[in-house]
Motif scaffolding. Structure first.
Motif, PDB file in Angstrom:
ATOM      1  N   PHE A   1       0.821  -1.209   0.000  1.00 10.99           N
ATOM      2  CA  PHE A   1       0.000   0.000   0.000  1.00 10.99           C
ATOM      3  C   PHE A   1       0.855   1.258   0.000  1.00 10.99           C
ATOM      4  O   PHE A   1       0.470   2.263  -0.608  1.00 10.99           O
ATOM      5  N   ALA A   2       2.013   1.218   0.652  1.00  7.44           N
ATOM      6  CA  ALA A   2       2.922   2.363   0.586  1.00  7.44           C
ATOM      7  C   ALA A   2       3.386   2.593  -0.850  1.00  7.44           C
ATOM      8  O   ALA A   2       3.446   3.734  -1.324  1.00  7.44           O
ATOM      9  N   GLN A   3       3.691   1.492  -1.559  1.00  8.75           N
ATOM     10  CA  GLN A   3       4.093   1.609  -2.966  1.00  8.75           C
ATOM     11  C   GLN A   3       2.930   2.129  -3.816  1.00  8.75           C
ATOM     12  O   GLN A   3       3.119   2.981  -4.682  1.00  8.75           O
ATOM     13  N   ALA A   4       1.736   1.615  -3.559  1.00  5.19           N
ATOM     14  CA  ALA A   4       0.553   2.033  -4.329  1.00  5.19           C
ATOM     15  C   ALA A   4       0.253   3.504  -4.097  1.00  5.19           C
ATOM     16  O   ALA A   4      -0.131   4.214  -5.040  1.00  5.19           O
ATOM     17  N   ILE A   5       0.436   3.983  -2.883  1.00  6.89           N
ATOM     18  CA  ILE A   5       0.221   5.403  -2.598  1.00  6.89           C
ATOM     19  C   ILE A   5       1.255   6.244  -3.323  1.00  6.89           C
ATOM     20  O   ILE A   5       0.947   7.284  -3.911  1.00  6.89           O
ATOM     21  N   GLU A   6       2.495   5.784  -3.301  1.00  6.17           N
ATOM     22  CA  GLU A   6       3.597   6.541  -3.898  1.00  6.17           C
ATOM     23  C   GLU A   6       3.524   6.576  -5.425  1.00  6.17           C
ATOM     24  O   GLU A   6       3.719   7.612  -6.047  1.00  6.17           O
ATOM     25  N   MET A   7       3.229   5.432  -6.042  1.00 10.32           N
ATOM     26  CA  MET A   7       3.326   5.358  -7.503  1.00 10.32           C
ATOM     27  C   MET A   7       2.040   4.962  -8.199  1.00 10.32           C
ATOM     28  O   MET A   7       2.021   4.880  -9.422  1.00 10.32           O
ATOM     29  N   GLY A   8       1.025   4.688  -7.444  1.00  9.66           N
ATOM     30  CA  GLY A   8      -0.237   4.248  -8.031  1.00  9.66           C
ATOM     31  C   GLY A   8      -0.324   2.728  -8.016  1.00  9.66           C
ATOM     32  O   GLY A   8       0.691   2.027  -8.086  1.00  9.66           O
ATOM     33  N   GLU A   9      -1.554   2.234  -7.941  1.00 11.39           N
ATOM     34  CA  GLU A   9      -1.757   0.793  -7.813  1.00 11.39           C
ATOM     35  C   GLU A   9      -1.245   0.021  -9.019  1.00 11.39           C
ATOM     36  O   GLU A   9      -0.600  -1.019  -8.874  1.00 11.39           O
ATOM     37  N   GLU A  10      -1.496   0.541 -10.194  1.00 10.64           N
ATOM     38  CA  GLU A  10      -1.063  -0.186 -11.402  1.00 10.64           C
ATOM     39  C   GLU A  10       0.450  -0.345 -11.429  1.00 10.64           C
ATOM     40  O   GLU A  10       0.969  -1.432 -11.727  1.00 10.64           O
ATOM     41  N   ALA A  11       1.174   0.733 -11.098  1.00 11.86           N
ATOM     42  CA  ALA A  11       2.635   0.658 -11.072  1.00 11.86           C
ATOM     43  C   ALA A  11       3.118  -0.276  -9.960  1.00 11.86           C
ATOM     44  O   ALA A  11       4.072  -1.040 -10.161  1.00 11.86           O
ATOM     45  N   ALA A  12       2.457  -0.228  -8.804  1.00 12.00           N
ATOM     46  CA  ALA A  12       2.847  -1.099  -7.695  1.00 12.00           C
ATOM     47  C   ALA A  12       2.656  -2.562  -8.078  1.00 12.00           C
ATOM     48  O   ALA A  12       3.464  -3.415  -7.715  1.00 12.00           O
TER      49      ALA A  12
END
Length: 149
Positions: free
Chosen positions: A112-123
């Motif tokens: 979720f930290a990655q999804a917040i930072e770069m967006g869910e698709e990128a995560a």
């Protein structure tokens, strides 16, 4: 000697719990003065033992048995050892389950930290080799079980 209120403050246990332990026969030598429970150092030690055994997951019935064995002395060492070894195994299994749950929570936090930072698709597109090793390990297990996060 200590009153039940003093023991409650000393141990952090509610008075109701101490009364329950008394009703369950866990303080067989507890003295009373005009009906008021008088706890000695011996009962304080018993409370520490009860607390440890309760935290390990033992039920009152097993704790009562353990305390009865303790009163009988060293002849019951084998029984007490067997009970404690069995409970240690139960605790190890619980700890393994908790460790697995913690690993999953760690993975979810990382995701979720990655999804917040770069967006869910990128995560979702982060290759495993770019994941921290512990996260990659959980991710690998998850991918074997289900494709969802």
């Amino acid at each position: 000697m200590y009153t039940i209120g003093q023991v409650s403050k000393m141990t952090g246990l509610p008075v109701s719990t101490l009364r329950y332990y008394d009703r369950e026969g866990l303080f067989p030598d507890l003295e009373r003065d005009a009906g008021i429970r008088q706890f000695s150092e011996a009962e304080i030690e018993i409370i520490k033992t009860i607390d440890c055994l309760k935290k390990s997951g033992l039920e009152i019935k097993a704790i009562r048995q353990f305390l009865e064995w303790a009163k009988q002395g060293e002849s019951t060492f084998p029984e007490r050892l067997q009970l404690l070894e069995a409970q240690r195994e139960v605790m190890k299994e619980e700890m393994d389950k908790l460790a697995e749950t913690l690993a999953m929570i760690d993975y979810k936090c990382w995701y979720f930290a990655q999804a917040i930072e770069m967006g869910e698709e990128a995560a979702d597109q982060i290759p495993p080799e770019q994941m921290p090793p512990a996260i990659r390990e959980v991710w690998s297990r998850l991918k074997q079980e289900t494709p969802e996060h």
